[in-house]
Design a protein around this motif. Structure first.
Motif, PDB file in Angstrom:
ATOM      1  N   CYS A 220       0.825  -1.212   0.000  1.00 53.60           N
ATOM      2  CA  CYS A 220       0.000   0.000   0.000  1.00 53.60           C
ATOM      3  C   CYS A 220       0.858   1.260   0.000  1.00 53.60           C
ATOM      4  CB  CYS A 220      -0.927  -0.009   1.210  1.00 53.60           C
ATOM      5  SG  CYS A 220      -2.069   1.384   1.252  1.00 53.60           S
ATOM      6  N   PHE A 221       1.975   1.246   0.749  1.00 53.90           N
ATOM      7  CA  PHE A 221       2.852   2.418   0.798  1.00 53.90           C
ATOM      8  C   PHE A 221       3.418   2.741  -0.582  1.00 53.90           C
ATOM      9  CE2 PHE A 221       3.955   0.832   5.305  1.00 53.90           C
ATOM     10  CZ  PHE A 221       2.818   1.414   5.821  1.00 53.90           C
ATOM     11  N   LEU A 222       3.666   1.702  -1.379  1.00 55.95           N
ATOM     12  CA  LEU A 222       4.206   1.915  -2.719  1.00 55.95           C
ATOM     13  C   LEU A 222       3.106   2.253  -3.723  1.00 55.95           C
ATOM     14  CD1 LEU A 222       6.824  -0.998  -2.813  1.00 55.95           C
ATOM     15  CD2 LEU A 222       7.217   1.414  -2.284  1.00 55.95           C
ATOM     16  N   LYS A 223       1.924   1.713  -3.487  1.00 60.42           N
ATOM     17  CA  LYS A 223       0.793   1.969  -4.393  1.00 60.42           C
ATOM     18  C   LYS A 223       0.173   3.334  -4.116  1.00 60.42           C
ATOM     19  CE  LYS A 223      -3.733   0.018  -5.637  1.00 60.42           C
ATOM     20  NZ  LYS A 223      -4.703  -1.066  -5.328  1.00 60.42           N
ATOM     21  N   ASN A 224       0.050   3.682  -2.835  1.00 55.75           N
ATOM     22  CA  ASN A 224      -0.555   4.961  -2.424  1.00 55.75           C
ATOM     23  C   ASN A 224       0.400   5.679  -1.471  1.00 55.75           C
ATOM     24  OD1 ASN A 224      -3.153   4.305  -3.731  1.00 55.75           O
ATOM     25  ND2 ASN A 224      -3.364   2.823  -2.072  1.00 55.75           N
ATOM     26  N   PRO A 225       1.503   6.201  -1.991  1.00 61.26           N
ATOM     27  CA  PRO A 225       2.550   6.762  -1.115  1.00 61.26           C
ATOM     28  C   PRO A 225       2.107   8.022  -0.381  1.00 61.26           C
ATOM     29  CG  PRO A 225       3.259   6.676  -3.437  1.00 61.26           C
ATOM     30  CD  PRO A 225       1.821   6.332  -3.404  1.00 61.26           C
TER      31      PRO A 225
ATOM     32  N   MET B 228      -2.824  12.249   8.417  1.00 59.16           N
ATOM     33  CA  MET B 228      -1.759  13.028   7.774  1.00 59.16           C
ATOM     34  C   MET B 228      -2.312  14.228   7.005  1.00 59.16           C
ATOM     35  SD  MET B 228       0.823  11.252   8.763  1.00 59.16           S
ATOM     36  CE  MET B 228       2.270  11.600   7.770  1.00 59.16           C
ATOM     37  N   LYS B 229      -3.645  14.260   6.843  1.00 58.75           N
ATOM     38  CA  LYS B 229      -4.337  15.370   6.171  1.00 58.75           C
ATOM     39  C   LYS B 229      -3.826  15.579   4.746  1.00 58.75           C
ATOM     40  CE  LYS B 229      -6.459  16.163  10.077  1.00 58.75           C
ATOM     41  NZ  LYS B 229      -7.859  15.720  10.272  1.00 58.75           N
ATOM     42  N   GLU B 230      -3.617  14.485   4.037  1.00 55.88           N
ATOM     43  CA  GLU B 230      -3.115  14.561   2.670  1.00 55.88           C
ATOM     44  C   GLU B 230      -4.259  14.400   1.668  1.00 55.88           C
ATOM     45  OE1 GLU B 230       1.346  12.765   3.617  1.00 55.88           O
ATOM     46  OE2 GLU B 230       0.098  11.820   2.086  1.00 55.88           O
ATOM     47  N   ASP B 231      -4.093  15.031   0.508  1.00 53.56           N
ATOM     48  CA  ASP B 231      -5.113  15.029  -0.537  1.00 53.56           C
ATOM     49  C   ASP B 231      -4.860  13.854  -1.487  1.00 53.56           C
ATOM     50  OD1 ASP B 231      -6.952  15.533  -2.506  1.00 53.56           O
ATOM     51  OD2 ASP B 231      -6.431  17.648  -2.750  1.00 53.56           O
ATOM     52  N   VAL B 232      -5.842  12.951  -1.599  1.00 54.84           N
ATOM     53  CA  VAL B 232      -5.654  11.771  -2.468  1.00 54.84           C
ATOM     54  C   VAL B 232      -5.605  12.148  -3.943  1.00 54.84           C
ATOM     55  CG1 VAL B 232      -6.609  10.065  -0.875  1.00 54.84           C
ATOM     56  CG2 VAL B 232      -8.142  11.331  -2.381  1.00 54.84           C
ATOM     57  N   SER B 233      -6.025  13.358  -4.289  1.00 57.13           N
ATOM     58  CA  SER B 233      -5.943  13.782  -5.693  1.00 57.13           C
ATOM     59  C   SER B 233      -4.491  13.963  -6.127  1.00 57.13           C
ATOM     60  CB  SER B 233      -6.723  15.080  -5.906  1.00 57.13           C
ATOM     61  OG  SER B 233      -6.144  16.147  -5.166  1.00 57.13           O
TER      62      SER B 233
ATOM     63  N   ASN C 104      -0.995  10.625  -7.968  1.00 54.98           N
ATOM     64  CA  ASN C 104      -0.126  10.419  -9.139  1.00 54.98           C
ATOM     65  C   ASN C 104       1.221  11.101  -8.952  1.00 54.98           C
ATOM     66  OD1 ASN C 104      -1.857   8.787 -10.610  1.00 54.98           O
ATOM     67  ND2 ASN C 104      -2.880  10.521 -11.609  1.00 54.98           N
ATOM     68  N   ALA C 105       1.189  12.301  -8.406  1.00 54.85           N
ATOM     69  CA  ALA C 105       2.439  13.019  -8.143  1.00 54.85           C
ATOM     70  C   ALA C 105       3.263  12.289  -7.090  1.00 54.85           C
ATOM     71  CB  ALA C 105       2.138  14.447  -7.690  1.00 54.85           C
ATOM     72  N   CYS C 106       2.590  11.736  -6.072  1.00 57.03           N
ATOM     73  CA  CYS C 106       3.287  10.979  -5.020  1.00 57.03           C
ATOM     74  C   CYS C 106       3.933   9.715  -5.596  1.00 57.03           C
ATOM     75  CB  CYS C 106       2.313  10.609  -3.904  1.00 57.03           C
ATOM     76  SG  CYS C 106       1.674  12.007  -2.961  1.00 57.03           S
ATOM     77  N   ARG C 107       3.223   9.065  -6.516  1.00 62.07           N
ATOM     78  CA  ARG C 107       3.770   7.843  -7.133  1.00 62.07           C
ATOM     79  C   ARG C 107       4.993   8.159  -7.980  1.00 62.07           C
ATOM     80  NH1 ARG C 107      -2.360   6.227  -8.603  1.00 62.07           N
ATOM     81  NH2 ARG C 107      -2.895   5.201  -6.620  1.00 62.07           N
TER      82      ARG C 107
END
Length: 523
Positions: A335-340, A456-461, A464-467
């Motif tokens: 999951c950490f690698l799929k949704n960093p 963590m209050k991070e935006d899932v949108s 792609n940038a995180c990946r």
């Protein structure tokens, strides 16, 4: 939506039990308390009132804390169904550690006259809490709640929330209350006259083979209930490790870093690389909504007098749908690698290990050295260092958790399974706590995402940038590792005459093998 809900409610024995009843809840502002109140409001809206014990905290009044409490995302669905739901909630100003719970006589009279159901979930859940504080909260606080229950004129049920690890000094734990390590009144009396320094000094000899003050005091609180509640309708629910929500009110909801939840951001950002744990040991995780549904069902079962016994329910997963720490590690890394996470220290690659030497080596080289280097660069940039401080916090947190990741327990579930069979079909759907169909891989992924979104209050949108960022970090990290190996090979190993001779021998052997192979082909 609400009309179909009413049809279901009319067919639900559990909803019918809570209809027109008033409920008093301690620990309401905690993770489990919020989930319990949300479920009651959403599924049993025909209840009368929910009285919530709230104390002053950080200069904020109980009323102000209630407003903040209800701003939580978990109540969004309730507010859509029932916009006036706040009218169901009544603040009772008080504190578990105060005499008579710190409740005014006026409010106490309201509770005496109106309350029918009590859920006691308030406790200090800090494993490293000083023993005196744990006694005051978990034992003496429970006694004060029992004393209040004895005054309530029309009490139908008192539900006490304990923990499956209250008796973790035993490898196999059944759904019964065991003899306490010490009688409740004796430990309460001792805590009253001992000063803090003395009781802290002798705490290890007092709790003996229990790992912390939390499990020790929760065991004594259970024995207090058996002793004090002989004439009172009550039951005890023992959850194991409470995790993020499975389904209700939506998947992955979490609102604190307690327990294993802290492992997700620590591992997912790369600051935690290794901790002690047996890969095949059971990680007895239980979703918070499963715990809530068990509490409500247990309260109904004893409240309608299907039994007159004080029943203990293990709300645990290990014997029904097994999850191991190894599985949790693998699913988490995926999951950490799929949704960093957005801010990553090092590419995530955490591992449980049963070997202390492996843990210490990995911690030293992969956590401490990078932390000191990062703080060194921060100082050069005239910024505040923080990574070594983070490592100290992580060390403290995982030291507490490692007792649970390196031991195995068998929790029996006879009463839990019996309760499940007693539900009618509408209740099995509305108050589902059957986890045999829970897919752990999917659940851990939702849990990690919930940590990312709600904590963590991070935006899932930005996923792609995180990946892309983590792929970039992988390349940089691989290049760095290759460079280190090259430096070591060039400047250390090649300086050794014996090593040079060995390398020359290998090359000559390879050439001879190549020549022999080519000749054999020609032949």
């Amino acid at each position: 939506m609400s009309s179909s809900n009413n049809i279901n409610n009319n067919n639900s024995e559990i909803c019918n039990f809570y209809r027109n009843k008033s409920i008093f809840i301690t620990g309401a502002t905690g993770f489990l308390g919020k989930a319990l109140i949300e479920k009651l409001l959403r599924s049993c809206y025909d209840l009368n009132k929910i009285y919530i014990l709230i104390r002053h905290k950080k200069g904020k009044t109980p009323a102000q804390r209630l407003d903040e409490f209800l701003d939580c995302k978990v109540f969004e669905k309730v507010s859509q169904f029932y916009p006036e739901y706040r009218d169901k909630l009544v603040v009772i100003e008080g504190d578990l550690v105060e005499p008579n719970l710190g409740i005014s006589e006026k409010d106490r009279e309201i509770l005496r006259k109106n309350v029918n159901v009590v859920f006691h979930s308030a406790a200090t859940v800090r494993f490293d809490e000083p023993l005196k504080v744990a006694i005051s909260m978990n034992i003496l606080g429970t006694k004060k709640v029992i004393d209040l229950c004895k005054e309530i004129e029309n009490l139908k049920i008192f539900v006490h929330v304990s923990t499956a690890y209250a008796n973790c000094d035993r490898p196999r734990i059944t759904e019964e209350v065991y003899p306490p390590p010490v009688q409740p009144e004796k430990i309460i009396e001792a805590a009253e006259w001992m000063d803090d320094s003395l009781i802290n000094l002798i705490t290890p000899s007092i709790i003996k083979n229990r790992p912390n003050t939390y499990t020790y005091t929760k065991a004594i609180a259970e024995s207090l209930i058996i002793k004090e509640c002989k004439e009172m309708p009550c039951c005890i629910v023992r959850p194991s490790i409470i995790g993020g929500s499975w389904k209700e009110p939506f998947a992955g909801w979490i609102d604190n870093f307690n327990g294993p939840t802290a492992l997700f951001p620590a591992s997912g950002t790369g600051v935690l690389r290794s901790m002690l744990g047996h890969l095949d040991a059971v990680a007895d995780l239980i979703p918070v909504d499963v715990v809530v549904n068990t509490l409500l069902a247990a309260g109904w079962y004893r409240g309608v007098e299907r039994t007159k016994k004080t029943i203990v329910y293990h709300c645990t997963s290990g014997q029904i749908n097994k999850l191991t720490w190894g599985m949790m590690n693998d699913y988490g890394v995926d999951c950490f690698l799929k949704n960093p996470f957005e801010k990553i220290f090092i590419v995530p690659n955490p591992h449980f290990t049963p070997h202390k030497s492996v843990k210490y080596l990995r911690t030293f080289f992969e956590q401490l050295i990078p932390a000191y280097l990062m703080d060194f660069f921060l100082r050069l940039l005239k910024r505040k260092p923080m990574f070594v401080k983070i490592q100290k916090k992580i060390k403290k947190a995982i030291t507490i958790l490692e007792y649970f990741t390196t031991h195995n327990w068998e929790f029996t579930n006879d009463n839990y399974l019996m309760l499940m069979k007693e539900l009618n079909d509408p209740d099995k759907k509305m108050f589902n706590f059957d986890i045999k169909d829970l897919n752990w891989r999917s659940y851990i992924e939702q849990y990690c995402l919930g940590t990312k979104i709600f904590l963590m209050k991070e935006d899932v949108s930005n996923l792609n940038a995180c990946r892309k960022n983590i792929e970039k970090m992988k390349r940089i990290q691989n290049l760095a590792i290759f460079s280190i190996y090259a430096i070591v090979f060039r400047f250390i190993l090649l300086r050794s005459a014996r090593f040079k001779t060995f390398i020359q021998f290998i090359f000559e052997l390879a050439i001879k093998f190549r020549d022999y192979f080519l000749k054999s082909i020609q032949f």
